[in-house]
Enzyme design. Structure first.
Site, short mmCIF file in Angstrom:
data_model
loop_
_atom_site.label_atom_id
_atom_site.label_comp_id
_atom_site.label_asym_id
_atom_site.label_seq_id
_atom_site.Cartn_x
_atom_site.Cartn_y
_atom_site.Cartn_z
NE ARG A 142 -4.08 0.55 2.09
CZ ARG A 142 -5.26 0.25 2.60
NH1 ARG A 142 -5.36 -0.67 3.52
NH2 ARG A 142 -6.33 0.89 2.21
CG ASP A 160 -6.82 0.35 -1.59
OD1 ASP A 160 -6.78 -0.67 -0.87
OD2 ASP A 160 -7.72 1.21 -1.52
CE LYS A 207 0.13 -22.26 10.21
NZ LYS A 207 1.10 -21.54 11.02
CE LYS A 248 10.29 -26.98 8.83
NZ LYS A 248 11.28 -25.99 9.20
CD GLU A 303 7.30 -23.39 17.30
OE1 GLU A 303 7.76 -22.59 16.48
OE2 GLU A 303 6.12 -23.37 17.70
CG ASP A 344 1.02 -21.08 15.29
OD1 ASP A 344 0.88 -20.42 14.25
OD2 ASP A 344 2.13 -21.17 15.89
CG HIS A 398 3.55 -26.72 10.59
ND1 HIS A 398 3.32 -26.32 9.31
CD2 HIS A 398 3.78 -25.58 11.30
CE1 HIS A 398 3.41 -24.99 9.24
NE2 HIS A 398 3.68 -24.53 10.43
C1 BG6 Z 1 4.66 -21.26 11.72
C2 BG6 Z 1 3.97 -20.88 12.99
O1 BG6 Z 1 3.76 -21.82 10.81
O2 BG6 Z 1 5.68 -22.22 11.99
C3 BG6 Z 1 4.96 -20.34 14.01
O3 BG6 Z 1 2.98 -19.91 12.74
C4 BG6 Z 1 6.08 -21.35 14.22
O4 BG6 Z 1 4.34 -20.04 15.24
C5 BG6 Z 1 6.69 -21.75 12.88
O5 BG6 Z 1 7.05 -20.78 15.09
C6 BG6 Z 1 7.70 -22.87 13.06
O6 BG6 Z 1 8.37 -23.10 11.85
P1 BG6 Z 1 9.84 -23.72 11.83
O7 BG6 Z 1 10.14 -23.91 10.40
O8 BG6 Z 1 10.73 -22.73 12.51
O9 BG6 Z 1 9.78 -25.00 12.62
#
Ligand code: BG6
Length: 488
Positions: free
Chosen positions: A49, A91, A146, A180, A214, A233, A238
């Site tokens: 924008r 926009d 996502k 990955k 994480e 999330d 994943h």
């Molecule tokens: C994202 C999530 O999809 O994946 C994050 O929204 C998360 O919260 C991330 O930290 C983890 O990805 P990676 O590749 O670092 O394991």
């Protein structure tokens, strides 16, 4: 593969000033350029924008490459990449404004890749703007990031909006875990090696653990994360994607739809988790303040911008069961959390013990064989087995030993590409195998919605865990009730 067989494309990055574009998309495009995978005729149109001069934008791209690429940069590749970039102020909520994009693209024969690095609520408006100017033609694709919605209903709303203008064959839903290297390798490992392609079922496998721990916390994303929680999330996408690749039957071929057909079958076979069984099959947790690598870190409720009453989970365990011939009786334990002791993602397949223990005189129970697939860090594969300790005095003393295949060593320090590089390349080449088909998203949401709704109805409590630990005690009890333990 080289530039000869990648296709010329116009890549439009919607949301080019955002974090994802800066941290992942531009660095990935740089790597493709450097690897010679980006044809000279390709172009990148960066859309946002703000009123920014082209030269200033290019300077900011060069800065972000230096900031987010962890290696010495090749000046020629940077120059080639910058030469492909045009900044366009637009926009996104105004359909008419897309005429500027149309003009910018002109009469190009390139395929058109529209990458939506913006919140899903505006996917519909962008699609409408593109369609208004015939930018949804047969050579056009949309790439959706996502989160797409937060439930089956809301994700359907977004997907329906997009589907008004783009077919499923034109739609590429990103789950970056599918890009990955070690996740990609699951298909090869399972179906190219007879060692694993046979007996990959309940006759030999006892259970499977999929853990994604994480170290990061909320990273200033409180507004988003508190609405989502770790279930939406991380687990809904994943972990479930990894689960499908571990559990699927062999596809007819490597064709995208054949692979995705098999993944959907796994999702449809997941045993529903309801009010009646949610407590014994799940744990929800939230971190309290603690220490990570010697540094004090705040608890979830003390994070910047936090609502101190929040009941959102930052950790989740789900015991999943797949109700089919291959997997009946083999639990898949899924575990993921933020602010854990270390960043580790791995799949651990535990094999059953031999039917008869020949060594019972020495060992009442034998330690199991296990196959560990390390997704990150230190990508690789490890097999734990038992061997006799050599020596004249050692009659039948057994010891667990590991066959350790670190990718780094096995492939002579070959650089492991970031997931986004691979995914960008696949979109350019029009291969949907690494993208999530709509029926996969729906089946995954349907299952997760069941858990979320059971949590809500039963008011399942949050178990706290100290930041920097391996999660709440309740997660240890969940697996211990089945006579098993987490692989630590
Ligand atoms: C994202 C999530 O999809 O994946 C994050 O929204 C998360 O919260 C991330 O930290 C983890 O990805 P990676 O590749 O670092 O394991």
């Amino acid at each position: 593969m080289n530039a000869m067989n990648t296709k010329a494309s116009d890549i439009v990055l919607f949301g080019c000033l955002g974090d994802l574009t800066r941290r992942k998309l531009l660095p990935s495009l740089y790597q493709l350029e450097k690897a010679g995978l980006f044809t000279q005729q390709s172009r990148i149109i960066c859309v946002a924008r703000d009123d920014i001069k082209q030269s200033d934008y290019l300077t900011s791209v060069a800065d972000c490459l230096s900031e987010f690429i962890d290696e010495e940069l090749a000046s020629e590749s940077i120059a080639n990449l910058l030469a492909k970039i045009t900044y366009l102020q637009l926009d996104l909520l105004n359909k008419e404004a897309f005429s500027a994009l149309k003009t910018c693209i002109g009469d190009s024969d390139n395929s058109l890749i529209n990458y939506f690095a913006v919140p899903a609520v505006i996917y519909g408006s962008i699609c409408a703007g593109l369609a208004q100017h015939d930018l949804n033609h047969a050579q056009a694709r949309v790439v959706l990031e996502k989160p797409i919605g937060s439930s089956l209903i809301t994700s359907n709303e977004v997907n329906d909006e997009v589907a008004k203008y783009f077919t499923e064959q034109q739609t590429y839903r990103i789950d970056h875990y599918l890009g990955k290297e070690t996740v990609l390798n699951l298909l090869d490992l399972r179906f190219a090696n007879s060692l694993f392609s046979t007996k990959w079922d309940n006759t030999t496998i006892d259970h499977v653990q999929i853990s994604v721990a994480e170290e990061v916390g909320i990273e200033g994303r409180w507004g988003y994360f508190d609405q989502a929680g770790q279930m939406r999330d991380m687990l809904q996408n994943h972990l479930i994607q990894i689960l499908t690749l571990v559990a699927m039957d062999p596809p007819l071929s490597l064709d995208a739809d054949n692979i995705r057909d098999e993944k959907v079958k796994v999702l449809k076979a997941l045993k529903p988790i309801t009010m009646a069984n949610v407590f014994e099959n799940t744990v929800r947790g939230q971190y309290i303040k603690g220490f990570l690598h010697g540094q004090q870190v705040p608890g979830y409720l003390d994070e910047e911008g936090a609502n101190t009453q929040s009941n959102t989970e930052s950790f989740v365990v789900v015991k999943a069961e797949i109700e089919n011939w291959r997997w009946a009786g083999v639990p898949f334990y899924l575990r993921t959390g933020k602010r854990m002791a270390n960043k580790v993602s791995e799949i651990v397949v535990y094999f059953k013990n031999p039917a008869h223990n020949l060594f019972s005189e020495y060992y009442r129970e034998l330690p199991p064989n296990k196959l560990t697939i390390r997704l990150q860090p230190k990508e690789g594969i490890e097999i734990q087995m038992l061997n006799k300790v050599p020596g004249l005095t050692e009659s039948q003393r057994l010891q667990t030993t590991k066959l350790d295949l670190s990718f780094n060593q096995a492939f002579d320090n070959l650089r492991i590409a970031d997931a986004y590089e691979r995914l960008m390349l696949e979109v350019i080449n029009g291969n949907q195998a690494l993208f999530v088909r709509r029926d996969e998203v729906e089946a995954s949401w349907a299952w997760c919605d069941g858990i979320l709704s059971a949590w809500k109805t039963t008011g399942q409590e949050l178990a706290t865990y100290t930041a920097g630990s391996s999660g709440p005690v309740a997660s240890i009890s969940l697996i211990a009730r089945d006579g098993r333990a987490w692989d630590e």
